[in-house]
Design an enzyme around this catalytic site. Structure first.
Site, short mmCIF file in Angstrom:
data_model
loop_
_atom_site.label_atom_id
_atom_site.label_comp_id
_atom_site.label_asym_id
_atom_site.label_seq_id
_atom_site.Cartn_x
_atom_site.Cartn_y
_atom_site.Cartn_z
N ASP A 234 -53.77 -9.97 -3.45
CA ASP A 234 -54.78 -10.94 -3.05
C ASP A 234 -54.08 -12.31 -2.98
OD1 ASP A 234 -57.43 -12.00 -2.59
OD2 ASP A 234 -57.42 -12.67 -4.67
N ASP B 128 -55.81 -16.04 -2.95
CA ASP B 128 -56.37 -17.12 -3.76
C ASP B 128 -56.57 -16.66 -5.20
OD1 ASP B 128 -56.43 -18.55 -1.38
OD2 ASP B 128 -58.53 -18.10 -0.99
#
Length: 179
Positions: A9, A11
């Site tokens: 991922d 952020d």
């Protein structure tokens, strides 16, 4: 040739999550992230970024902003031998402000669409791969494809409780060292 990858991922794992991180000015690497990515690559894994970017659908920033930020991120990572091999982004949201992106798609995490696409396009075997995110929903897609090495990075106790099948690490570098 079948390959192994680490699905990540963005952020909250690679960069600080300030809410909607769209423009380059809002992108700040988390300490140790560049080194962690280089270490993962040195262990023979492909690096694949899988990111929901509903800020595009909500009109918080544009696809051009996302692409410029991704180009900046990749340029910096290249200097550390840590460039992502592929980047997959879902700009959709079922309640989007921007009609172009208003849909209930199959690529938005926690669904496995972006992970499946990456596996097909890059000849990745999910069983010998790993995935890391800061939220349980980041791990549902790869888990459904057979990825067993799943990690929550810097996640809250509540997130960890919702993903008891995942290892917990304080940061990406700790995860990379234990990979």
């Amino acid at each position: 040739m079948i390959k192994r990858a680490v699905f990540l991922d963005r952020d909250g794992v690679i960069n600080r999550d300030y809410g909607y991180v769209g423009p380059v000015e809002c992108f700040d690497f988390i300490a140790g992230a560049k080194e962690a990515l280089a270490l993962i690559k040195s262990k023979g894994y492909l690096l694949v970024l899988i990111t929901n970017q509903s800020g595009i659908a909500r009109g918080k920033y544009s696809m051009s902003d996302f692409l410029a930020t991704t180009a900046y991120m990749q340029q910096v990572l290249e200097l550390h031998n840590a460039r992502f091999d592929a980047v997959y982004c879902c700009p959709h949201h079922p309640n989007a402000e921007i009609s172009l992106y208003r849909e209930k798609c199959l690529c938005r995490k926690p669904l496995p669409g972006m992970f499946e696409k990456a596996c097909n396009e890059l000849d990745i075997d999910p069983v010998i791969s790993a995935a890391a995110g800061d939220r349980a929903r980041d791990l549902e897609g790869p888990r459904s494809l057979g990825v067993k090495n799943l990690a929550l990075i810097g996640a809250s106790a509540q997130e960890c409780a919702s993903a008891p099948y995942a290892y917990r690490y304080p940061d990406l570098l700790s995860f990379a060292k234990n990979l």
